[in-house]
Design a protein around this motif. Structure first.
Motif, short mmCIF file in Angstrom:
data_model
loop_
_atom_site.label_atom_id
_atom_site.label_comp_id
_atom_site.label_asym_id
_atom_site.label_seq_id
_atom_site.Cartn_x
_atom_site.Cartn_y
_atom_site.Cartn_z
N ASP A 215 0.81 -1.22 0.00
CA ASP A 215 0.00 0.00 0.00
C ASP A 215 0.85 1.27 0.00
O ASP A 215 0.47 2.27 -0.60
N SER A 216 1.98 1.22 0.68
CA SER A 216 2.82 2.42 0.75
C SER A 216 3.64 2.62 -0.52
O SER A 216 4.21 3.70 -0.71
N ALA A 217 3.70 1.60 -1.38
CA ALA A 217 4.54 1.68 -2.57
C ALA A 217 3.76 1.96 -3.84
O ALA A 217 4.35 2.22 -4.89
N VAL A 218 2.43 1.95 -3.76
CA VAL A 218 1.61 2.14 -4.96
C VAL A 218 0.66 3.30 -4.76
O VAL A 218 0.46 3.78 -3.65
N ASN A 219 0.07 3.75 -5.86
CA ASN A 219 -0.92 4.81 -5.80
C ASN A 219 -2.18 4.31 -5.08
O ASN A 219 -2.46 3.12 -5.06
N PRO A 220 -2.93 5.22 -4.48
CA PRO A 220 -4.12 4.81 -3.71
C PRO A 220 -5.09 3.93 -4.50
O PRO A 220 -5.73 3.04 -3.94
N GLU A 221 -5.24 4.18 -5.82
CA GLU A 221 -6.21 3.41 -6.59
C GLU A 221 -5.83 1.93 -6.72
O GLU A 221 -6.68 1.10 -7.03
N PHE A 222 -4.55 1.62 -6.46
CA PHE A 222 -4.10 0.23 -6.57
C PHE A 222 -3.88 -0.43 -5.22
O PHE A 222 -3.36 -1.54 -5.15
N GLN A 223 -4.25 0.25 -4.14
CA GLN A 223 -3.97 -0.31 -2.82
C GLN A 223 -4.87 -1.50 -2.51
O GLN A 223 -5.96 -1.62 -3.06
N GLY A 224 -4.39 -2.35 -1.64
CA GLY A 224 -5.10 -3.56 -1.25
C GLY A 224 -4.22 -4.77 -1.41
O GLY A 224 -3.67 -5.29 -0.44
N GLN A 225 -4.03 -5.22 -2.65
CA GLN A 225 -3.15 -6.34 -2.94
C GLN A 225 -2.98 -6.46 -4.45
O GLN A 225 -3.67 -5.79 -5.21
N ALA A 226 -2.08 -7.32 -4.87
CA ALA A 226 -1.84 -7.53 -6.29
C ALA A 226 -2.85 -8.49 -6.91
O ALA A 226 -2.86 -8.68 -8.12
N HIS A 227 -3.69 -9.10 -6.10
CA HIS A 227 -4.69 -10.06 -6.56
C HIS A 227 -4.05 -11.25 -7.26
O HIS A 227 -4.60 -11.80 -8.22
N ASN A 228 -2.87 -11.62 -6.80
CA ASN A 228 -2.17 -12.79 -7.31
C ASN A 228 -1.14 -13.16 -6.25
O ASN A 228 -0.29 -12.34 -5.90
N VAL A 229 -1.20 -14.39 -5.75
CA VAL A 229 -0.36 -14.77 -4.63
C VAL A 229 1.13 -14.66 -4.97
O VAL A 229 1.93 -14.13 -4.21
#
Length: 233
Positions: A215-229
């Motif tokens: 979350d701290s490394a990406v823009n807010p719109e992409f926060q949460g997870q990468a949706h891939n383990v």
């Protein structure tokens, strides 16, 4: 992850014990019939009854899961769409195997496949295709022959032309059924997240960015997870 792995090992051990006690054919018949009953009930619960919460033994957790289960077939017994698809992945090959024993199993297979398609599980489709390929290879090795060379070449040529069309087809399908808050369709949203993860990997190829710092490394719109383990790791 430890809990999920423990559950998988426990489930595998239970299946092994059941097969050893009942025999392979009897176990497959029990699996095929019980899964078909569950699939029929899931379809009735979802489409005819409007998936009432009062009959759902596996209610979704959180707004995203609730939205997904409102648009995609889940099971009131086995959980939301992707989780339910994993049960069908086990049963569909077993039921297909039993089709040689009687036409009734073709009807069971149709019910299960219909339920599987209605889950709209992308991972489920890939897993089922992979399982089919592995089973076919094991079968060919068991009878002492591999697929003919020309068949392999034809399959590779078909794959070259068909595989690039799959994302577009899946995206068109999901755009009608599942909306996300990111970029529209579910597939496009995931592709965006995967691209962000790959870009982070390219920027920090050896040391990474540290576990739990997505979350701290990406823009807010992409926060949460990468949706891939794998990309998450």
């Amino acid at each position: 992850r430890a809990v999920v792995l423990t559950e998988a090992l426990a489930a595998g051990w239970v299946v092994y014990l059941a097969v050893m006690r009942m025999g392979t054919d009897k176990f497959m018949r029990v699996l095929a019939w019980s899964t078909t009953v569950g699939a029929a009930w899931a379809v009735i619960w979802f489409y005819l009854l409007g998936h009432p919460v009062s009959l759902n033994l596996q209610p979704p957790i959180g707004p995203d899961a609730s939205l997904a289960q409102a648009l995609r077939l889940g099971s009131p017994l086995f959980g939301p769409s992707n989780y339910y698809a994993s049960f069908l992945i086990v049963s569909i090959p077993a039921t297909f195997y039993l089709c040689r024993k009687g036409s009734i199993y073709w009807w069971l297979l149709i019910v299960q496949v219909f339920a599987f398609v209605e889950t709209l599980s992308r991972g489920g489709v890939l897993a089922l295709l992979l399982a089919a390929a592995v089973v076919l290879l094991i079968r060919q090795l068991h009878v002492g022959r591999l697929p003919h060379g020309l068949a392999l070449v034809a399959a590779l040529i078909a794959a070259v032309f068909l595989v690039p069309q799959v994302p577009g087809a899946v995206n068109s399908l999901l755009a009608q059924r599942q909306e996300t808050t990111l970029t529209g369709s579910g597939l496009a949203a995931r592709v965006d997240l995967w691209q962000v993860a790959i870009d982070l990997w390219r920027t920090h190829p050896f040391l990474g960015i540290g576990e739990g710092t997505w979350d701290s490394a990406v823009n807010p719109e992409f926060q949460g997870q990468a949706h891939n383990v794998l990309l998450n790791i």
